[in-house]
Write a protein that holds these residues in place. Structure first.
Motif, mmCIF file in Angstrom:
data_model
loop_
_atom_site.group_PDB
_atom_site.id
_atom_site.type_symbol
_atom_site.label_atom_id
_atom_site.label_comp_id
_atom_site.label_asym_id
_atom_site.label_seq_id
_atom_site.Cartn_x
_atom_site.Cartn_y
_atom_site.Cartn_z
ATOM 1 N N THR A 1 0.834 -1.207 0.000
ATOM 2 C CA THR A 1 0.000 0.000 0.000
ATOM 3 C C THR A 1 0.866 1.253 0.000
ATOM 4 O O THR A 1 0.588 2.229 -0.722
ATOM 5 C CB THR A 1 -0.939 0.002 1.213
ATOM 6 N N PHE B 1 2.300 1.832 -3.378
ATOM 7 C CA PHE B 1 1.270 2.382 -4.248
ATOM 8 C C PHE B 1 1.050 3.860 -3.970
ATOM 9 O O PHE B 1 0.886 4.667 -4.903
ATOM 10 C CB PHE B 1 -0.044 1.611 -4.074
ATOM 11 N N THR C 1 3.851 5.795 -5.518
ATOM 12 C CA THR C 1 3.700 5.878 -6.976
ATOM 13 C C THR C 1 2.631 6.895 -7.359
ATOM 14 O O THR C 1 2.813 7.701 -8.280
ATOM 15 C CB THR C 1 3.332 4.497 -7.546
ATOM 16 N N ILE D 1 4.848 0.641 -11.506
ATOM 17 C CA ILE D 1 3.574 -0.042 -11.243
ATOM 18 C C ILE D 1 3.690 -1.531 -11.570
ATOM 19 O O ILE D 1 3.138 -2.388 -10.849
ATOM 20 C CB ILE D 1 2.442 0.606 -12.059
ATOM 21 N N GLY E 1 -4.978 -0.168 -8.009
ATOM 22 C CA GLY E 1 -4.789 -0.489 -6.593
ATOM 23 C C GLY E 1 -6.051 -1.001 -5.940
ATOM 24 O O GLY E 1 -6.024 -1.945 -5.137
#
Length: 753
Positions: A168, A171, A174, A217, A404
């Motif tokens: 998480t 993510f 990113t 990703i 996500g």
């Protein structure tokens, strides 16, 4: 007026909402996807998106902001809060129905990236490549670290699985680090900053950002789905991207140009070039998807290659832009707004966390891009403008957040927070960028480049894309080939040589490759570019296999924008051109360049220099002749003399000599400024109260010129005519003459040079 516009836009959605609810009430909910719902969704998104986009543009914001707001208004944030039944009826969450409009939106964004690539100046991007890479690295590392740190400190209640906090956090990093090349490109274009140096850097950096982001990703997706890092898939994405770019900008560049020309010249169906370009875009998008990078990179690179193709780019741009702006953009950006449910932010705790997320994202991206710009060699103000432009996240964040959410590393609340951050940063970008650029004065080099580009937009030579050379085996033809080669070589234009001296079999006898017209064109182009490869000029040879008029007509339909004519006999009796010239001109509606070799060019039709005389009158076609003269003088490092002849027929002289002279001097000044922009030295001469043809011929006799370039109008008559002045100069001049005609015949003869 803006409020009335808003009211009128609101009537259409309201009527559609009521009709959809009524249809559902009568027929019940459909078990499968509904075409009716798809059309209703498109109509709503276009109507509200374009309406709000119009309002945004009137208040100085890009229209994309209005399109994003349309999605928010029609989504769960407003319509779903006020009238949830209607919102769910219009935009059901069934995967099949959602997939229908998502497909349209995704194809639209590929078209948008195609158009963005076409407008990207690759030479300028290469020039600022070091800055773009430095900005991209710093602009990703700093916000990524901030986002990762934020993810590590988020409360467990916001995490879908506290045991997977690392994924998480990755993510989050990113999502905070990537700029949306789609949003950035749209905003920069709509604010008219695309041609500014900083605008090009912003777009180039956003592309690099996007590419690196999708590779990151891929890494995170591997961690999330398998629990371990799949080195093979990451290596495939990195190496595949590098190979894809290398092949695209070497073999691909040539291949794209040949495909476009082949489609234009061979296929007879409607819009064949657009079809080939769409297929090319789709193929390259599929390739980037297969190597593990997002499809937008393939579409963007396809756009760059199409934009670098030397033919038909203006027509392609015009055909694509309206459809993309009016249809695909409102759908795509409207769906991005629909993805966010801002109603959850009524929770004070979530609202505070969202504000913190926006702050960290903005400070991290702004600071990283600013540092990267400074390291990359930009000054303080340029770095400030760059950092302002790079802060827009837009649809890329929505895509990342959706990924996500779908793989279970983001909760619904985190998803909404990220989408909110994307919308806020996107809406903040235009005013920030505008304010930053207002404080960024253009340096001399950039100002001169933009002024030259603005001038070229209205110019003739700079907008040429495809000349056609019609020649026989005469000296006139050799000089025409030399002139055409100079013009083509300056910008690497492809050129087609059509041999019109006889039918194919007669022309194929005894042709010497070293003295052929193709060789003359190639040599002239090489002298301009200094390249051993004809300055990038692609030369195609065609031989006449039908009657002359039919052969010219067959070539004319292929989109040539200049026909250079070099045939043995130019004039006939009285004021008539030779029948061959008339037959050629009758089948070509565009501008003509008719060459007549005289004087020293009879012995040396491929001169080392050109000393040019150009008569000007202030008319549009006269300026066209001046442009060609400036281009030829620049190409051959020759001299340029400009003569303005003010006669008693000129209105300026009739009003009085002093006022008339001001007008004529202004025209000469304009021509001098045109020459100065291309570093061509000129001499200007003003002659008063003389017949134009007499003054021009006297100037020829008393100066050391060897070529007269005249811009002339076609005059509507039963034969080809450019008026008495052009006819007199063409027949009586002792030096070579080049007539540059307008594309259409004028109804009233005008006796001006």
């Amino acid at each position: 007026m803006q409020w009335s516009l808003l009211r009128s836009v609101g009537l259409v959605p309201a009527a559609l909402v009521l009709s959809i609810i009524a249809a559902n009430a009568e027929g019940g909910k459909s078990a499968g996807p509904s075409e009716f719902l798809l059309i209703a969704q498109i109509v709503l998104l276009i109507a509200v998106g374009r309406g709000l986009g119009e309002v945004m543009q009137r208040i100085g914001q890009p229209s994309v902001i209005g399109e994003l707001l349309a999605g928010i208004l029609l989504g769960p944030s407003l319509l779903g809060w006020i009238w949830p039944e209607a919102q769910q009826a219009i935009f059901p969450k069934t995967p099949e129905q959602k997939a229908m409009i998502d497909g349209i939106a995704q194809f639209g964004i590929l078209l948008l990236l195609l158009l963005t690539g076409m407008e990207t100046d690759l030479k300028l991007v290469r020039k600022i490549g070091k800055a773009a890479i430095a900005i991209s690295i710093a602009g990703i590392v700093v916000p990524f670290a901030c986002g990762f740190a934020l993810g590590e400190f988020l409360p467990d209640a916001l995490l879908p699985d506290p045991q997977q906090r690392l994924v998480t956090s990755l993510f989050m990093g990113t999502a905070l680090s990537i700029s949306s090349v789609k949003i950035v490109a749209v905003v920069v274009r709509e604010m008219n900053f695309m041609r500014r140096n900083v605008g090009q850097i912003i777009v180039a950096t956003a592309v690099v950002d996007d590419t690196i982001g999708w590779i990151i990703i891929a890494v995170i997706f591997s961690l999330a789905s398998q629990g371990t890092l799949d080195v093979a898939s990451v290596a495939k994405a990195v190496l595949g991207t590098l190979i894809f770019l290398a092949v695209s900008f070497t073999i691909g560049r040539r291949l794209v140009f040949r495909l476009i020309r082949w489609a234009n010249d061979t296929l007879v169906s409607t819009a064949p070039v657009i079809t080939v370009i769409l297929l090319l875009m789709g193929t390259m998008a599929l390739i980037t998807h297969l190597i593990g990078v997002h499809t937008v990179l393939g579409a963007f690179v396809a756009g760059i290659l199409v934009g670098e193709s030397p033919i038909l780019t203006r027509q392609i741009d015009e055909r694509l832009r309206g459809l993309i702006s009016s249809f695909f953009m409102p759908v795509f950006f409207g769906l991005a707004g629909l993805s966010a449910d801002l109603s959850v932010l009524r929770d004070p705790h979530l609202l505070v966390l969202t504000g913190l997320l926006v702050l960290i994202a903005s400070v991290g991206k702004f600071g990283g891009a600013f540092v990267g710009g400074t390291v990359g060699g930009l000054n303080y103000r340029e770095s400030l403008a760059l950092a302002s432009g790079m802060n827009a996240r837009g649809s890329t964040e929505v895509i990342i957040a959706t990924i996500g959410l779908s793989i279970g590393v983001l909760s619904q609340n985190l998803f909404t927070m990220i989408v909110t951050m994307a919308i806020v940063t996107t809406m903040a970008m235009p005013p920030m960028l505008r304010a930053a650029l207002a404080r960024l004065p253009m340096n001399k080099e950039e100002k001169e480049r933009l002024e030259r580009e603005e001038l070229e937009k209205r110019g003739f030579v700079a907008n040429l894309e495809r000349p056609l050379l019609a020649v026989d085996e005469s000296v006139n033809a050799t000089l025409a080939a030399h002139i055409a080669g100079l013009i083509a070589g300056m910008r690497g234009l492809p050129i087609t040589v059509l041999h019109v001296g006889g039918l194919a079999k007669e022309q194929e006898k005894g042709r010497d490759e070293e003295t052929s017209h193709e060789a003359v064109v190639k040599k002239a182009a090489e002298t301009v570019s200094g390249s051993g490869e004809a300055g990038g000029v692609d030369i195609v040879t065609r031989t006449r296999r039908a009657e002359l008029g039919e052969a010219i007509a067959n070539e004319a339909r292929k989109g040539f924008d200049l026909l250079v004519v070099g045939v043995e006999k130019v004039t006939a009796i009285k004021d008539r051109f030779d029948v061959k010239v008339e037959d050629i001109a009758a089948e070509f509606d565009g501008p003509l360049a008719i060459v007549a070799a005289k004087g020293r060019h009879l012995k040396q039709p491929m001169p080392d220099t050109l000393n040019i005389l150009v008569p000007v009158s202030g008319s549009g076609v006269s300026k066209r002749g001046a442009e060609v003269a400036v281009a030829l003088a620049q190409a051959r490092s020759g001299s340029l003399r400009v003569i303005y002849v003010a006669t008693t027929r000129d209105k300026g002289v009739q009003r009085g000599a002093s006022r008339g002279l001001i007008q004529e001097e202004g025209i000469l000044k304009d021509t001098s400024e045109l020459a100065a922009r291309y570093d061509v030295d000129i001499t200007t001469t003003l002659r008063v109260n003389r017949a134009p043809e007499a003054a021009i011929l006297r100037e020829i006799d008393t100066t050391d010129v060897d070529l007269v370039v005249m811009g002339v109008d076609r005059i509507q008559a039963d034969h080809l005519s450019f008026g008495g002045v052009a006819d007199a100069v063409l027949r009586q001049s002792k030096v070579s003459v080049l007539l540059i005609s307008s594309g259409e015949a004028r109804r009233t003869p005008v006796e001006k040079a």
